[in-house]
Scaffold this motif. Structure first.
Motif, PDB file in Angstrom:
ATOM      1  N   GLY A   1       1.038  -0.724   0.252  1.00  0.00           N
ATOM      2  CA  GLY A   1      -0.257  -0.362   0.290  1.00  0.00           C
ATOM      3  C   GLY A   1       0.675   1.560  -0.269  1.00  0.00           C
ATOM      4  O   GLY A   1       0.251   2.359  -0.842  1.00  0.00           O
ATOM      5  N   MET A   2       1.883   0.900   0.717  1.00  0.00           N
ATOM      6  CA  MET A   2       2.711   2.775   0.840  1.00  0.00           C
ATOM      7  C   MET A   2       3.829   2.840  -0.546  1.00  0.00           C
ATOM      8  O   MET A   2       3.552   3.486  -1.039  1.00  0.00           O
ATOM      9  CB  MET A   2       3.928   1.882   2.132  1.00  0.00           C
ATOM     10  CG  MET A   2       3.282   2.379   3.574  1.00  0.00           C
ATOM     11  SD  MET A   2       2.452   3.957   3.826  1.00  0.00           S
ATOM     12  CE  MET A   2       3.156   5.531   3.155  1.00  0.00           C
TER      13      MET A   2
ATOM     14  N   GLU B   1      -9.686   8.972   4.063  1.00  0.00           N
ATOM     15  CA  GLU B   1      -9.215   8.195   4.538  1.00  0.00           C
ATOM     16  C   GLU B   1     -10.727   7.573   5.104  1.00  0.00           C
ATOM     17  O   GLU B   1     -10.619   8.854   5.676  1.00  0.00           O
ATOM     18  CB  GLU B   1      -8.578   7.874   4.855  1.00  0.00           C
ATOM     19  CG  GLU B   1      -8.132   6.245   5.382  1.00  0.00           C
ATOM     20  CD  GLU B   1      -7.239   6.007   6.163  1.00  0.00           C
ATOM     21  OE1 GLU B   1      -5.906   6.374   6.130  1.00  0.00           O
ATOM     22  OE2 GLU B   1      -7.208   4.933   6.728  1.00  0.00           O
TER      23      GLU B   1
ATOM     24  N   ASN C   1      -9.015   5.496  10.640  1.00  0.00           N
ATOM     25  CA  ASN C   1      -8.205   3.953  11.612  1.00  0.00           C
ATOM     26  C   ASN C   1      -7.717   4.621  12.408  1.00  0.00           C
ATOM     27  O   ASN C   1      -6.719   6.172  12.523  1.00  0.00           O
ATOM     28  CB  ASN C   1      -7.841   3.429  10.409  1.00  0.00           C
ATOM     29  CG  ASN C   1      -6.437   2.521  10.800  1.00  0.00           C
ATOM     30  OD1 ASN C   1      -7.057   1.917  11.952  1.00  0.00           O
ATOM     31  ND2 ASN C   1      -5.954   1.536  10.749  1.00  0.00           N
TER      32      ASN C   1
ATOM     33  N   ASP D   1      -7.806   7.035  -0.020  1.00  0.00           N
ATOM     34  CA  ASP D   1      -7.561   5.396   0.904  1.00  0.00           C
ATOM     35  C   ASP D   1      -8.429   4.789   0.909  1.00  0.00           C
ATOM     36  O   ASP D   1      -9.372   4.885   2.027  1.00  0.00           O
ATOM     37  CB  ASP D   1      -6.435   5.828   1.336  1.00  0.00           C
ATOM     38  CG  ASP D   1      -6.331   4.979   2.236  1.00  0.00           C
ATOM     39  OD1 ASP D   1      -6.697   3.133   1.649  1.00  0.00           O
ATOM     40  OD2 ASP D   1      -4.533   4.155   2.710  1.00  0.00           O
TER      41      ASP D   1
ATOM     42  N   THR E   1      -9.259   1.449   1.814  1.00  0.00           N
ATOM     43  CA  THR E   1      -8.611   0.137   2.079  1.00  0.00           C
ATOM     44  C   THR E   1      -9.754   0.051   3.033  1.00  0.00           C
ATOM     45  O   THR E   1     -10.000  -1.537   3.226  1.00  0.00           O
ATOM     46  CB  THR E   1      -7.276   0.847   3.272  1.00  0.00           C
ATOM     47  OG1 THR E   1      -6.014   0.752   2.373  1.00  0.00           O
ATOM     48  CG2 THR E   1      -6.808  -1.242   4.142  1.00  0.00           C
ATOM     49  N   VAL E   2     -10.030   0.546   4.138  1.00  0.00           N
ATOM     50  CA  VAL E   2     -11.063   0.506   5.021  1.00  0.00           C
ATOM     51  C   VAL E   2     -12.184  -0.074   4.556  1.00  0.00           C
ATOM     52  O   VAL E   2     -12.850  -1.210   4.822  1.00  0.00           O
ATOM     53  CB  VAL E   2     -10.232   1.002   6.598  1.00  0.00           C
ATOM     54  CG1 VAL E   2     -12.060   0.677   7.438  1.00  0.00           C
ATOM     55  CG2 VAL E   2      -9.656   1.439   6.968  1.00  0.00           C
TER      56      VAL E   2
ATOM     57  N   ALA F   1       0.575  -5.904  -0.416  1.00  0.00           N
ATOM     58  CA  ALA F   1       0.485  -5.494  -1.815  1.00  0.00           C
ATOM     59  C   ALA F   1      -0.292  -4.757  -2.351  1.00  0.00           C
ATOM     60  O   ALA F   1      -1.109  -3.555  -0.706  1.00  0.00           O
ATOM     61  CB  ALA F   1      -0.552  -6.700  -2.783  1.00  0.00           C
TER      62      ALA F   1
HETATM   63  C1  LIG Z   1      -1.946  -0.960   6.332  1.00  0.00           C
HETATM   64  C2  LIG Z   1      -2.703   0.151   5.910  1.00  0.00           C
HETATM   65  C3  LIG Z   1      -1.597   0.943   4.964  1.00  0.00           C
HETATM   66  C4  LIG Z   1      -0.497   1.062   4.117  1.00  0.00           C
HETATM   67  O1  LIG Z   1      -0.733  -0.591   3.914  1.00  0.00           O
HETATM   68  P1  LIG Z   1       0.949  -1.781   3.391  1.00  0.00           P
HETATM   69  O2  LIG Z   1       0.529  -2.853   2.046  1.00  0.00           O
HETATM   70  O3  LIG Z   1       0.965  -2.031   4.868  1.00  0.00           O
HETATM   71  O4  LIG Z   1       1.828  -0.686   3.221  1.00  0.00           O
HETATM   72  C5  LIG Z   1      -2.269   2.141   4.258  1.00  0.00           C
HETATM   73  N1  LIG Z   1      -3.587   2.563   4.771  1.00  0.00           N
HETATM   74  C6  LIG Z   1      -4.125   1.629   5.683  1.00  0.00           C
HETATM   75  C7  LIG Z   1      -5.593   2.201   5.387  1.00  0.00           C
HETATM   76  C8  LIG Z   1      -4.208   1.006   6.752  1.00  0.00           C
HETATM   77  O5  LIG Z   1      -4.869  -0.044   6.916  1.00  0.00           O
END
Ligand SMILES: *Cc1c(COP(=O)(O)O)cnc(C)c1O
Length: 393
Positions: free
Chosen positions: A85-86, A153, A157, A182, A184-185, A217
């Motif tokens: 993710g980074m 985001e 989180n 972002d 992700t969550v 990833a």
């Molecule tokens: C874990 C996370 C990241 C970073 O991702 P990596 O795959 O660990 O590099 C970024 N944003 C959120 C919300 C995350 O939970």
């Protein structure tokens, strides 16, 4: 007439079909380089955007399969896969920013995003301001003519705050900047930032997309034009995912729809249980009607996910004993796994300098990433852990 679109549960299985030559389960293409039949073909491959049969850093068939599936889910024209993710967010930032530019960053984003945008980019002449997640007025006051990107985001989180993505997108576009989300969550099963106005969405695919705590990833998705610019910088930065990890990510994605149905159901059940428990001071979950931004969450999300944070009575010491007493939920960083995971964020970030970028969280806050176990068992486990640690409080 538009082609009818497959629903996510279907597109997760079929969006990559033409990229896997008929095989029901794609092969892992471990080769780093591919033969060209002629000098014309070699030149064509070497200069084609998103080439996936030239050299591994440009792409490979396993990357393409993942990107097709995620593009379909996120309503994106194009996606690329990175090694974390980074890797995804740093590649997109370096692709789209130059010295003299300004960025605005939501105060409560992933700490790595804060460090990238306020610390690392500053060394390259990019200035940054932090904005409150629930304050479009503050965003409006921070945007300048040199503002290029705004990083958000939602949910955040560990406090599960909600950003008004439509409102933020309007303000950002009014000034000619781009909104970067972002996701992700939430995951694209619960929220599609591009449809709400974001220009680029990125993921730590390490979390829900892969889903099994066994692969790192990242993903960047958006318009063909923007993702092509990110891909060109990706060639230079080289955050390249290995073919086997791309294959594992694709396998994880196949079940994202059924996993998210369960994560949503379990997150909701656990949040409700904690909300009604006398030993719990506060619960943070956007699906609870008591969440201050529940209506906003419901207007932009179709499910509320598996992250639940709460503050037990008895302070940090009780919180630690609670984590010790849990039998099914393991104490571990990360989130979005089939296994339930828990951390005390204040402990996880204790080595980090506290600053304006870091959310002030209660010392006793526990963040649960609720897995896909049976909710009755998870609740029984929480119940016994609260009971055995309750005597002294
Ligand atoms: C874990 C996370 C990241 C970073 O991702 P990596 O795959 O660990 O590099 C970024 N944003 C959120 C919300 C995350 O939970």
């Amino acid at each position: 007439m538009d082609e009818p679109q497959d629903r996510p549960a279907t597109s997760l299985l079929h969006s990559d079909a033409h990229a896997r030559h008929g095989a029901v389960v794609p092969s892992i293409v471990q080769a780093t380089t591919f033969a060209a039949a002629s000098s014309e073909e070699f030149l064509d491959l070497a200069t084609r955007s998103f080439a996936d049969e030239f050299y591994i850093r440009y792409g490979n068939p396993n990357h393409t399969q993942v990107s097709l599936v995620v593009s379909a889910l996120e309503d994106a024209e194009r996606a690329i896969v990175t090694a974390s993710g980074m890797g995804a967010v740093s590649t997109l930032a370096l692709a789209l920013l130059k010295a003299g530019d300004h960025v605005v960053v939501q105060r409560s984003v992933y700490p790595g995003t804060t460090t990238l945008t306020t610390d690392l980019l500053a060394r390259f002449g990019v200035s940054a301001d932090l904005v409150g997640q629930s304050s479009p007025e503050e965003l409006e006051s921070l945007i300048r003519p040199s503002t290029r990107l705004v990083f958000v985001e939602s949910p955040s989180n560990p406090l599960l705050g909600i950003t008004d993505l439509r409102r933020f997108a309007d303000l950002v576009h009014h000034s000619g900047a781009l909104l970067v989300a972002d996701n992700t969550v939430a995951t694209p099963l619960n929220q599609r930032p591009l449809a709400l106005g974001a220009d680029l969405v990125w993921h730590s695919a390490t979390k829900y997309l892969a889903g099994h705590s066994d692969v790192a990833a990242g993903i960047v998705a958006g318009s063909e034009e923007l993702v092509e610019r990110v891909w060109r910088t990706h060639l230079t930065l080289g955050s390249v995912l290995g073919p086997f990890d791309a294959w594992l990510l694709l396998r994880g994605l196949r079940t994202l729809d059924v996993r998210m149905i369960r994560h949503n159901e379990n997150g909701d059940a656990v949040a409700r249980f904690l909300d009604g428990h006398p030993d719990v001071d506060s619960v943070f979950y956007p699906g609870l009607a008591s969440h201050p931004q529940h209506a906003l969450a419901a207007s932009q999300m179709t499910g509320f996910g598996g992250l639940v944070s709460f503050v037990p009575r008895g302070g940090a010491e009780r919180a630690e004993r609670l984590l010790d007493a849990l039998r099914l939920t393991v104490r571990a960083a990360s989130l979005g796994s089939v296994h339930s995971l828990a951390t005390r964020p204040a402990a996880m970030w204790s080595g980090r300098p506290s600053g304006p970028g870091i959310d002030i969280v209660d010392d006793a806050l526990i963040r649960l990433s609720v897995g896909i176990e049976a909710k009755e068992d998870l609740i029984r486990d929480l119940e016994q852990a609260l009971a055995v640690t309750s005597k002294d409080y």
